[in-house]
Design a protein around this motif. Sequence first.
Motif, mmCIF file in Angstrom:
data_model
loop_
_atom_site.group_PDB
_atom_site.id
_atom_site.type_symbol
_atom_site.label_atom_id
_atom_site.label_comp_id
_atom_site.label_asym_id
_atom_site.label_seq_id
_atom_site.Cartn_x
_atom_site.Cartn_y
_atom_site.Cartn_z
ATOM 1 N N GLN A 1 4.247 12.114 7.095
ATOM 2 C CA GLN A 1 3.677 12.727 8.291
ATOM 3 C C GLN A 1 4.611 12.560 9.485
ATOM 4 O OE1 GLN A 1 -0.258 11.328 9.302
ATOM 5 N NE2 GLN A 1 -0.177 12.179 11.360
ATOM 6 N N LEU A 2 5.184 11.387 9.611
ATOM 7 C CA LEU A 2 6.103 11.141 10.720
ATOM 8 C C LEU A 2 7.326 12.043 10.618
ATOM 9 C CD1 LEU A 2 6.829 9.519 13.226
ATOM 10 C CD2 LEU A 2 7.763 7.740 11.736
ATOM 11 N N ARG A 3 7.856 12.211 9.412
ATOM 12 C CA ARG A 3 9.009 13.101 9.224
ATOM 13 C C ARG A 3 8.646 14.539 9.564
ATOM 14 N NH1 ARG A 3 11.192 12.953 3.493
ATOM 15 N NH2 ARG A 3 12.660 14.411 4.448
ATOM 16 N N ALA A 4 7.452 14.957 9.164
ATOM 17 C CA ALA A 4 7.018 16.339 9.416
ATOM 18 C C ALA A 4 6.880 16.626 10.904
ATOM 19 C CB ALA A 4 5.701 16.607 8.700
ATOM 20 N N GLU A 5 6.484 15.596 11.661
ATOM 21 C CA GLU A 5 6.299 15.790 13.100
ATOM 22 C C GLU A 5 7.617 15.753 13.865
ATOM 23 O OE1 GLU A 5 3.472 12.831 14.217
ATOM 24 O OE2 GLU A 5 1.787 13.853 13.230
ATOM 25 N N GLN A 6 8.711 15.385 13.183
ATOM 26 C CA GLN A 6 10.050 15.403 13.765
ATOM 27 C C GLN A 6 10.098 14.721 15.137
ATOM 28 O OE1 GLN A 6 11.012 19.625 13.681
ATOM 29 N NE2 GLN A 6 11.934 19.421 11.661
ATOM 30 N N ASP B 1 3.636 6.126 1.942
ATOM 31 C CA ASP B 1 4.369 7.351 1.647
ATOM 32 C C ASP B 1 3.815 8.507 2.481
ATOM 33 O OD1 ASP B 1 6.411 8.516 -0.389
ATOM 34 O OD2 ASP B 1 4.728 9.926 -0.470
ATOM 35 N N GLY B 2 2.498 8.604 2.553
ATOM 36 C CA GLY B 2 1.890 9.660 3.348
ATOM 37 C C GLY B 2 2.188 9.505 4.828
ATOM 38 N N ALA B 3 2.169 8.266 5.309
ATOM 39 C CA ALA B 3 2.414 8.022 6.732
ATOM 40 C C ALA B 3 3.861 8.337 7.106
ATOM 41 C CB ALA B 3 2.084 6.571 7.072
ATOM 42 N N PHE B 4 4.814 7.930 6.254
ATOM 43 C CA PHE B 4 6.220 8.262 6.516
ATOM 44 C C PHE B 4 6.428 9.776 6.446
ATOM 45 C CE2 PHE B 4 7.355 3.812 5.013
ATOM 46 C CZ PHE B 4 7.768 3.383 6.260
ATOM 47 N N GLY C 1 9.843 2.800 -0.212
ATOM 48 C CA GLY C 1 8.470 2.571 -0.663
ATOM 49 C C GLY C 1 8.247 3.085 -2.074
ATOM 50 N N ARG C 2 8.808 4.230 -2.381
ATOM 51 C CA ARG C 2 8.679 4.768 -3.733
ATOM 52 C C ARG C 2 9.418 3.888 -4.746
ATOM 53 N NH1 ARG C 2 9.233 11.372 -2.722
ATOM 54 N NH2 ARG C 2 7.439 11.514 -1.298
ATOM 55 N N ARG D 1 0.865 -1.180 0.000
ATOM 56 C CA ARG D 1 0.000 0.000 0.000
ATOM 57 C C ARG D 1 0.904 1.233 0.000
ATOM 58 N NH1 ARG D 1 -4.138 -1.707 4.778
ATOM 59 N NH2 ARG D 1 -4.822 0.470 4.522
ATOM 60 N N PHE D 2 1.584 1.422 -1.138
ATOM 61 C CA PHE D 2 2.706 2.351 -1.207
ATOM 62 C C PHE D 2 2.289 3.810 -1.022
ATOM 63 C CE2 PHE D 2 4.288 -1.279 -3.865
ATOM 64 C CZ PHE D 2 5.201 -1.738 -2.927
ATOM 65 N N ASP D 3 1.189 4.230 -1.597
ATOM 66 C CA ASP D 3 0.768 5.629 -1.466
ATOM 67 C C ASP D 3 0.429 5.954 -0.014
ATOM 68 O OD1 ASP D 3 1.157 6.057 -4.147
ATOM 69 O OD2 ASP D 3 -0.957 5.827 -4.690
ATOM 70 N N GLU D 4 -0.274 5.037 0.651
ATOM 71 C CA GLU D 4 -0.612 5.260 2.058
ATOM 72 C C GLU D 4 0.647 5.281 2.920
ATOM 73 O OE1 GLU D 4 -4.316 3.002 3.436
ATOM 74 O OE2 GLU D 4 -3.787 2.005 1.544
#
Length: 403
Positions: free
Chosen positions: A225-230, A220-223, A247-248, A215-218
């Motif tokens: 988001q985690l990076r953005a939250e630092q 990608d979004g989850a990773f 994943g990409r 489920r690569f698109d999901e």
Amino acid sequence: MNSQASLLSDQDIERWRQNIRAGTFSNYHHQMGLALIREGSLDAAEAAFQRALQIDPRRFETWHQLVALYRRKGQEAQAEASLAEARVHDPDSVAIGLATASRDVVDDDSDQALAMLIAAASQSPRAVGHAPDAVVQVAQELIKHDRYTEALELLGRLPAEQQDWVDVRFERGLCYRYLGMYRAAMNEFRAILDREPQSAKAQFNFALLLMFSLRFDEADGAFGQLRAEQPSQESLALQAWLYQGVGRLAGGRFDDADAILSALLAAHPDMATAQAYRGLCRLRMGRSEDARADMAAASQAEGKHWLVHSLNGIVLMALGLTTEAIASFATATTLVSPAPRLSRLGLAAARLADGQEAPCPVTDAERQSEALPFWFALLGPQGIALCRNLGLVETVAGSATSS
């Protein structure tokens, strides 16, 4: 009126303080008794345990240690008298004492602690509920040594009301993940995130499971988001960055994967796994010389890493260098025990591509699991050939295997 003041009465507050003091002082004397036993001062240890029980007579691990001490000294009558006194406080005192005393040994001997917890549970199913922290700690040690089924069985011995605890769900989720039971694992981490949405560890594992489930698109979004939250754990942020690129790559977005892995390497030039994944990405982009250069740099930086050797094997195999690929995969299988799935699958795929017979690289349990499609996707066309050869259902996405 102060709303906080109305929550607890003065008597409740004083009772709470007394419980804290009792627990602290009782634990002090219990630990002192253990230290004195290690020094061989048995009489002094007996006195320390007695002081602990005077403060907290329901400290059943202390009863357990005191009974064992009396028997060590050959004082069977005192041991039996102590057992009888402990049973006054709880009829399951022997089993509870065995379970809670596992805390005293878990740091030094997790197998002994495991045996104590299992024995306690066999005597009284409610016993292990008195030591959930020890159960979780032993489960963690079992997971470190790839003993996932044993860890699951141990966690399953906790009472129903503790099965929903975050720490219990987390360790159970790891077990399911490593066993390739991805849907079950995702259920555990999703339940944690419902309760603690900011749990970076749960976020990371959930994103990883999305990726492993193709489920690569999901993912990608989850990773992302985690990076953005630092997250405060730098290693988690780095791993999220890396796996966003992986994943990409596995999902066939080679240009995007190259961009994110290159950015990661610009910030962390010594990250050999990122270099190796970029090498595979560049192979998929048709940049074989750049791929070989990345693999050479990764091998020089981390020549003992199973993943570097495995990814190098994929590149060599795709370039038709099957003899070298077989050697690279074979090395990877020796660097970690048990040999990782990617290394085993790659070795079989390379042998098959070389015209050799390839022993089946997967267990019956793995055939039934959800763990194989992602690795077939990463192996590329040779992975598809192996998948067909093994008679497995082909579930990998075509875009993930284009070369």
